[in-house]
Design a protein around this motif. Sequence first.
Motif, PDB file in Angstrom:
ATOM      1  N   MET A 122     -49.285 -81.738  66.255  1.00  0.00           N
ATOM      2  CA  MET A 122     -50.353 -80.983  65.621  1.00  0.00           C
ATOM      3  C   MET A 122     -50.057 -80.895  64.135  1.00  0.00           C
ATOM      4  O   MET A 122     -49.003 -80.435  63.735  1.00  0.00           O
ATOM      5  CB  MET A 122     -50.430 -79.600  66.263  1.00  0.00           C
ATOM      6  CG  MET A 122     -51.312 -78.618  65.579  1.00  0.00           C
ATOM      7  SD  MET A 122     -53.092 -78.706  65.752  1.00  0.00           S
ATOM      8  CE  MET A 122     -53.481 -78.917  67.406  1.00  0.00           C
ATOM      9  N   ASN A 123     -50.952 -81.372  63.334  1.00  0.00           N
ATOM     10  CA  ASN A 123     -50.773 -81.328  61.880  1.00  0.00           C
ATOM     11  C   ASN A 123     -51.678 -80.276  61.260  1.00  0.00           C
ATOM     12  O   ASN A 123     -52.853 -80.210  61.564  1.00  0.00           O
ATOM     13  CB  ASN A 123     -51.098 -82.690  61.257  1.00  0.00           C
ATOM     14  CG  ASN A 123     -50.018 -83.701  61.544  1.00  0.00           C
ATOM     15  OD1 ASN A 123     -48.851 -83.355  61.596  1.00  0.00           O
ATOM     16  ND2 ASN A 123     -50.408 -84.948  61.738  1.00  0.00           N
ATOM     17  N   PHE A 124     -51.094 -79.477  60.411  1.00  0.00           N
ATOM     18  CA  PHE A 124     -51.850 -78.514  59.643  1.00  0.00           C
ATOM     19  C   PHE A 124     -51.833 -78.969  58.194  1.00  0.00           C
ATOM     20  O   PHE A 124     -50.921 -79.648  57.757  1.00  0.00           O
ATOM     21  CB  PHE A 124     -51.256 -77.114  59.775  1.00  0.00           C
ATOM     22  CG  PHE A 124     -51.519 -76.492  61.111  1.00  0.00           C
ATOM     23  CD1 PHE A 124     -50.609 -76.604  62.142  1.00  0.00           C
ATOM     24  CD2 PHE A 124     -52.691 -75.800  61.341  1.00  0.00           C
ATOM     25  CE1 PHE A 124     -50.855 -76.028  63.377  1.00  0.00           C
ATOM     26  CE2 PHE A 124     -52.944 -75.217  62.568  1.00  0.00           C
ATOM     27  CZ  PHE A 124     -52.024 -75.339  63.586  1.00  0.00           C
ATOM     28  N   SER A 125     -52.835 -78.584  57.436  1.00  0.00           N
ATOM     29  CA  SER A 125     -52.978 -79.071  56.068  1.00  0.00           C
ATOM     30  C   SER A 125     -52.021 -78.384  55.096  1.00  0.00           C
ATOM     31  O   SER A 125     -51.741 -78.913  54.036  1.00  0.00           O
ATOM     32  CB  SER A 125     -54.417 -78.876  55.592  1.00  0.00           C
ATOM     33  OG  SER A 125     -54.771 -77.503  55.655  1.00  0.00           O
ATOM     34  N   ARG A 126     -51.500 -77.200  55.450  1.00  0.00           N
ATOM     35  CA  ARG A 126     -50.615 -76.475  54.551  1.00  0.00           C
ATOM     36  C   ARG A 126     -49.189 -76.493  55.084  1.00  0.00           C
ATOM     37  O   ARG A 126     -48.976 -76.401  56.287  1.00  0.00           O
ATOM     38  CB  ARG A 126     -51.083 -75.026  54.406  1.00  0.00           C
ATOM     39  CG  ARG A 126     -52.463 -74.917  53.782  1.00  0.00           C
ATOM     40  CD  ARG A 126     -52.946 -73.509  53.770  1.00  0.00           C
ATOM     41  NE  ARG A 126     -52.324 -72.763  52.683  1.00  0.00           N
ATOM     42  CZ  ARG A 126     -52.717 -71.549  52.321  1.00  0.00           C
ATOM     43  NH1 ARG A 126     -53.695 -70.944  52.962  1.00  0.00           N
ATOM     44  NH2 ARG A 126     -52.140 -70.927  51.332  1.00  0.00           N
ATOM     45  N   PRO A 127     -48.216 -76.551  54.172  1.00  0.00           N
ATOM     46  CA  PRO A 127     -46.818 -76.477  54.618  1.00  0.00           C
ATOM     47  C   PRO A 127     -46.528 -75.119  55.247  1.00  0.00           C
ATOM     48  O   PRO A 127     -47.082 -74.101  54.840  1.00  0.00           O
ATOM     49  CB  PRO A 127     -46.021 -76.660  53.319  1.00  0.00           C
ATOM     50  CG  PRO A 127     -46.979 -77.203  52.323  1.00  0.00           C
ATOM     51  CD  PRO A 127     -48.342 -76.747  52.732  1.00  0.00           C
ATOM     52  N   ILE A 128     -45.642 -75.123  56.227  1.00  0.00           N
ATOM     53  CA  ILE A 128     -45.267 -73.897  56.929  1.00  0.00           C
ATOM     54  C   ILE A 128     -43.794 -73.609  56.657  1.00  0.00           C
ATOM     55  O   ILE A 128     -42.944 -74.494  56.755  1.00  0.00           O
ATOM     56  CB  ILE A 128     -45.516 -74.027  58.442  1.00  0.00           C
ATOM     57  CG1 ILE A 128     -47.014 -74.208  58.702  1.00  0.00           C
ATOM     58  CG2 ILE A 128     -44.977 -72.813  59.193  1.00  0.00           C
ATOM     59  CD1 ILE A 128     -47.363 -74.496  60.138  1.00  0.00           C
ATOM     60  N   LEU A 129     -43.510 -72.354  56.317  1.00  0.00           N
ATOM     61  CA  LEU A 129     -42.144 -71.898  56.118  1.00  0.00           C
ATOM     62  C   LEU A 129     -41.828 -70.860  57.184  1.00  0.00           C
ATOM     63  O   LEU A 129     -42.619 -69.945  57.421  1.00  0.00           O
ATOM     64  CB  LEU A 129     -41.978 -71.247  54.744  1.00  0.00           C
ATOM     65  CG  LEU A 129     -42.302 -72.094  53.516  1.00  0.00           C
ATOM     66  CD1 LEU A 129     -42.173 -71.244  52.248  1.00  0.00           C
ATOM     67  CD2 LEU A 129     -41.403 -73.311  53.449  1.00  0.00           C
ATOM     68  N   LEU A 130     -40.681 -70.994  57.812  1.00  0.00           N
ATOM     69  CA  LEU A 130     -40.205 -70.000  58.769  1.00  0.00           C
ATOM     70  C   LEU A 130     -39.046 -69.261  58.119  1.00  0.00           C
ATOM     71  O   LEU A 130     -38.029 -69.871  57.779  1.00  0.00           O
ATOM     72  CB  LEU A 130     -39.752 -70.662  60.071  1.00  0.00           C
ATOM     73  CG  LEU A 130     -39.124 -69.724  61.112  1.00  0.00           C
ATOM     74  CD1 LEU A 130     -40.126 -68.685  61.609  1.00  0.00           C
ATOM     75  CD2 LEU A 130     -38.557 -70.530  62.282  1.00  0.00           C
ATOM     76  N   ALA A 131     -39.188 -67.967  57.939  1.00  0.00           N
ATOM     77  CA  ALA A 131     -38.138 -67.149  57.330  1.00  0.00           C
ATOM     78  C   ALA A 131     -37.331 -66.497  58.445  1.00  0.00           C
ATOM     79  O   ALA A 131     -37.453 -65.304  58.708  1.00  0.00           O
ATOM     80  CB  ALA A 131     -38.742 -66.111  56.401  1.00  0.00           C
ATOM     81  N   SER A 132     -36.537 -67.314  59.139  1.00  0.00           N
ATOM     82  CA  SER A 132     -35.733 -66.806  60.242  1.00  0.00           C
ATOM     83  C   SER A 132     -34.580 -67.756  60.524  1.00  0.00           C
ATOM     84  O   SER A 132     -34.767 -68.974  60.522  1.00  0.00           O
ATOM     85  CB  SER A 132     -36.590 -66.661  61.505  1.00  0.00           C
ATOM     86  OG  SER A 132     -35.796 -66.245  62.591  1.00  0.00           O
ATOM     87  N   ASN A 133     -33.423 -67.191  60.798  1.00  0.00           N
ATOM     88  CA  ASN A 133     -32.264 -67.974  61.228  1.00  0.00           C
ATOM     89  C   ASN A 133     -32.191 -68.080  62.743  1.00  0.00           C
ATOM     90  O   ASN A 133     -31.294 -68.715  63.273  1.00  0.00           O
ATOM     91  CB  ASN A 133     -30.969 -67.328  60.722  1.00  0.00           C
ATOM     92  CG  ASN A 133     -30.444 -68.022  59.498  1.00  0.00           C
ATOM     93  OD1 ASN A 133     -30.687 -69.211  59.293  1.00  0.00           O
ATOM     94  ND2 ASN A 133     -29.719 -67.294  58.673  1.00  0.00           N
ATOM     95  N   SER A 134     -33.115 -67.443  63.439  1.00  0.00           N
ATOM     96  CA  SER A 134     -33.078 -67.410  64.894  1.00  0.00           C
ATOM     97  C   SER A 134     -33.292 -68.812  65.480  1.00  0.00           C
ATOM     98  O   SER A 134     -34.341 -69.419  65.275  1.00  0.00           O
ATOM     99  CB  SER A 134     -34.165 -66.481  65.426  1.00  0.00           C
ATOM    100  OG  SER A 134     -34.378 -66.697  66.808  1.00  0.00           O
ATOM    101  N   PRO A 135     -32.307 -69.308  66.232  1.00  0.00           N
ATOM    102  CA  PRO A 135     -32.502 -70.613  66.869  1.00  0.00           C
ATOM    103  C   PRO A 135     -33.650 -70.584  67.869  1.00  0.00           C
ATOM    104  O   PRO A 135     -34.331 -71.584  68.090  1.00  0.00           O
ATOM    105  CB  PRO A 135     -31.163 -70.892  67.561  1.00  0.00           C
ATOM    106  CG  PRO A 135     -30.427 -69.601  67.576  1.00  0.00           C
ATOM    107  CD  PRO A 135     -30.997 -68.742  66.501  1.00  0.00           C
ATOM    108  N   ARG A 136     -33.907 -69.426  68.450  1.00  0.00           N
ATOM    109  CA  ARG A 136     -34.995 -69.309  69.423  1.00  0.00           C
ATOM    110  C   ARG A 136     -36.349 -69.430  68.735  1.00  0.00           C
ATOM    111  O   ARG A 136     -37.246 -70.112  69.223  1.00  0.00           O
ATOM    112  CB  ARG A 136     -34.870 -67.976  70.176  1.00  0.00           C
ATOM    113  CG  ARG A 136     -33.580 -67.934  71.008  1.00  0.00           C
ATOM    114  CD  ARG A 136     -33.146 -66.534  71.390  1.00  0.00           C
ATOM    115  NE  ARG A 136     -32.813 -65.649  70.293  1.00  0.00           N
ATOM    116  CZ  ARG A 136     -31.646 -65.641  69.638  1.00  0.00           C
ATOM    117  NH1 ARG A 136     -30.699 -66.488  69.962  1.00  0.00           N
ATOM    118  NH2 ARG A 136     -31.406 -64.782  68.672  1.00  0.00           N
TER     119      ARG A 136
END
Length: 189
Positions: A1-15
Amino acid sequence: MNFSRPILLASNSPRRKELLAGLGLKFEVRVKEVNEDFPAHMQREEVAEYLASHKANAYTDDLKDEVLITADTIVCLGDRILNKPAHATEAFDMLRALSGTSHEVITGVCLLTQEGRTVFHDTTKVYFKELSDEEINFYIQHYKPYDKAGAYGIQEWIGMIGIEKIEGSYFNVVGLPIQKLYQYLQQLV
């Protein structure tokens, strides 16, 4: 699934990383240390949303065209919020308190863009069987759940042998209400 905007995840959680990757999304992880204190007067759902939104505040000046995802999961036994245990004794006490009863897991999520923020939460009710001291000690010794709210991971041994049923999203208990997140992301990216 491609989204047009970059996604950032602010989490160190491996889950959380695993769940987001499971959607087939490309994302980058960026982590900053953020104080996780919250005002004492807040209700449980407010706490989860406040913490997720508070974490996002640390990134406000850094965003360009990205969508930032922050989240916080809390475990609630009645009105008591069980945070991450500091040591084995605290983990034992939390699991003993959860044993033979039900509790709620609430994950707050914040989606932050330059245009604004969307904050939501999801709640799952979890039912534990009566756990023996031996089971609790085995789990703590082998899985060291010090990075988990309520001192347990549903996807680990204790969840497999101890959780009788849940009402709501399994993935919410793992740490991210992925179905709701997907719906909100579709509106943003």
